[in-house]
Enzyme design. Sequence first.
Site, PDB file in Angstrom:
ATOM      1  CB  THR A   1      -1.099  -0.095   1.171  1.00 41.08           C
ATOM      2  OG1 THR A   1      -2.115   0.940   1.089  1.00 41.08           O
ATOM      3  CG2 THR A   1      -0.266   0.147   2.989  1.00 41.08           C
TER       4      THR A   1
ATOM      5  CE  LYS B   1      -1.837   0.733  -3.215  1.00 40.91           C
ATOM      6  NZ  LYS B   1      -3.051   0.828  -3.805  1.00 40.91           N
TER       7      LYS B   1
ATOM      8  CG  ASN C   1      -3.084  -3.991  -5.241  1.00 39.44           C
ATOM      9  OD1 ASN C   1      -2.946  -4.741  -6.413  1.00 39.44           O
ATOM     10  ND2 ASN C   1      -4.195  -4.293  -4.562  1.00 39.44           N
TER      11      ASN C   1
ATOM     12  N   GLY D   1      -3.748  12.325  -9.653  1.00 35.28           N
ATOM     13  CA  GLY D   1      -2.794  11.742  -9.084  1.00 35.28           C
ATOM     14  C   GLY D   1      -2.515  10.253  -9.533  1.00 35.28           C
TER      15      GLY D   1
ATOM     16  NE  ARG E   1      -5.136  21.503  -5.757  1.00 35.58           N
ATOM     17  CZ  ARG E   1      -4.632  21.226  -4.565  1.00 35.58           C
ATOM     18  NH1 ARG E   1      -5.401  21.610  -3.639  1.00 35.58           N
ATOM     19  NH2 ARG E   1      -3.843  20.094  -4.261  1.00 35.58           N
TER      20      ARG E   1
ATOM     21  CG  LEU F   1     -12.028   5.687  -6.493  1.00 36.69           C
ATOM     22  CD1 LEU F   1     -11.026   5.407  -7.388  1.00 36.69           C
ATOM     23  CD2 LEU F   1     -13.178   4.404  -6.593  1.00 36.69           C
TER      24      LEU F   1
ATOM     25  N   GLY G   1     -16.135   3.760  -2.076  1.00 38.04           N
ATOM     26  CA  GLY G   1     -15.169   2.949  -2.315  1.00 38.04           C
ATOM     27  C   GLY G   1     -14.747   1.542  -1.697  1.00 38.04           C
TER      28      GLY G   1
HETATM   29  P1  ATR Z   1      -3.292   9.534  -4.964  1.00 36.10           P
HETATM   30  O1  ATR Z   1      -2.226   8.625  -5.222  1.00 36.10           O
HETATM   31  O2  ATR Z   1      -4.041   9.285  -3.939  1.00 36.10           O
HETATM   32  O3  ATR Z   1      -4.057   9.765  -6.172  1.00 36.10           O
HETATM   33  P2  ATR Z   1      -1.851  11.840  -5.208  1.00 36.10           P
HETATM   34  O4  ATR Z   1      -1.113  11.492  -6.488  1.00 36.10           O
HETATM   35  O5  ATR Z   1      -1.247  12.822  -4.029  1.00 36.10           O
HETATM   36  O6  ATR Z   1      -2.644  10.839  -4.648  1.00 36.10           O
HETATM   37  O7  ATR Z   1      -3.164  12.661  -5.910  1.00 36.10           O
HETATM   38  C1  ATR Z   1      -3.913  13.567  -5.223  1.00 36.10           C
HETATM   39  C2  ATR Z   1      -5.014  14.128  -5.891  1.00 36.10           C
HETATM   40  O8  ATR Z   1      -5.810  14.847  -5.330  1.00 36.10           O
HETATM   41  C3  ATR Z   1      -4.489  15.151  -7.094  1.00 36.10           C
HETATM   42  O9  ATR Z   1      -4.906  15.061  -8.314  1.00 36.10           O
HETATM   43  C4  ATR Z   1      -4.759  16.607  -6.121  1.00 36.10           C
HETATM   44  O10 ATR Z   1      -4.830  17.734  -7.117  1.00 36.10           O
HETATM   45  P3  ATR Z   1      -3.518  18.493  -7.584  1.00 36.10           P
HETATM   46  O11 ATR Z   1      -2.833  17.795  -8.694  1.00 36.10           O
HETATM   47  O12 ATR Z   1      -3.943  19.750  -7.915  1.00 36.10           O
HETATM   48  O13 ATR Z   1      -2.559  18.618  -6.433  1.00 36.10           O
HETATM   49  C5  ATR Z   1      -5.965  16.181  -5.729  1.00 36.10           C
HETATM   50  N1  ATR Z   1      -6.181  17.170  -4.516  1.00 36.10           N
HETATM   51  C6  ATR Z   1      -5.781  17.110  -3.246  1.00 36.10           C
HETATM   52  N2  ATR Z   1      -6.332  18.071  -2.510  1.00 36.10           N
HETATM   53  C7  ATR Z   1      -6.951  18.738  -3.400  1.00 36.10           C
HETATM   54  C8  ATR Z   1      -8.032  19.863  -3.059  1.00 36.10           C
HETATM   55  N3  ATR Z   1      -8.079  20.487  -1.858  1.00 36.10           N
HETATM   56  N4  ATR Z   1      -8.713  20.349  -4.044  1.00 36.10           N
HETATM   57  C9  ATR Z   1      -8.792  19.777  -5.369  1.00 36.10           C
HETATM   58  N5  ATR Z   1      -7.787  18.633  -5.789  1.00 36.10           N
HETATM   59  C10 ATR Z   1      -7.175  18.310  -4.720  1.00 36.10           C
END
Ligand code: ATR
Length: 294
Positions: free
Chosen positions: A71, A75, A96, A137, A159, A231, A254
Amino acid sequence: MRESMRIDGYTRTCGLIGNPVEHTMSPVIHNTLAQVLGQNLVYVPFHVQPGYVRQAVEGAYALNLLGCNVTVPYKSEVIPFLKELDPLAERIGAVNTLVRTEGGFKGYNTDMPGLLRAFEADGVRPAGEKVLILGAGGVARAVAVMLSELASEIIILNRTSEKAQKLSDEINACAKRRPARAMSLSDWRQLPAGERYLAVQTTNVGMFPGVEEAVIEDVDFYRRIHTGYDLIFNPARTRFMQLTEEAGGRAYNGLKMLLYQGVIAYEHWTGATVTAELEERAYTAMKQAMAIEK
Ligand code: ATR
């Protein structure tokens, strides 16, 4: 469960490699399946410190573990230490589940097959769908890879629009029909009016303890969604789900994806067939464990 758990010289061990691992639901899933199937198998979490992933994988193999889950945040990091990689896991770039093979572990991704089974169980059919993915992400990437051969269109809303664009380009470079495009989260009003989408919420916005939040608040956005799949599973009903339902759509969390990624991993490790009745037992145990935790 503990009363009937037998540990002896024949007990096989499966484990979870991650950091942190304290709040994992996986022991509940796997130990329930082992118990109901009468298999002499125990599943335990292993908190692995940064920099020790190689030792953890090699040590798990040396200790004759039957298999492991992996996890956050390992991963992708675990991949170089595997003997073999399943093609889907390779395309997603994340593993995973580790399955014991001759000379080392083979890496699989059961998260995305788990999501597909969850879709099926909930009556959600992604084939030919217009899909919105919220986030860009690691999880969004996996979802986009998996849906790239199924959905008719994939719009990645994020975002940070550069990240959405990068992911969209990557998907289009691999898929035959260039199904993906990117949008900034704030530009959602540019989505064609009258279209209705399957939306998959992959960000951590709305997760406990920030339960009052959703990536988009405007009710007009939710009118464009016929199905909202979040999710997140804690809370069981997120603000995103609530907004989707209030606008007339169907909404799911999820938790079933979590169940099925575990069920598929268990099938890989043991060769057992997990029946629908058994899945239900594990699902009930998960829900009970979560209620107790809260
Ligand atoms: P994971 O592996 O769980 O996908 P990650 O790679 O850190 O985690 O990705 C987190 C995602 O949540 C990203 O798309 C992030 O947007 P940014 O690319 O702009 O950072 C999004 N995210 C996190 N907090 C956010 C918020 N407050 N508003 C909008 N999007 C958010």
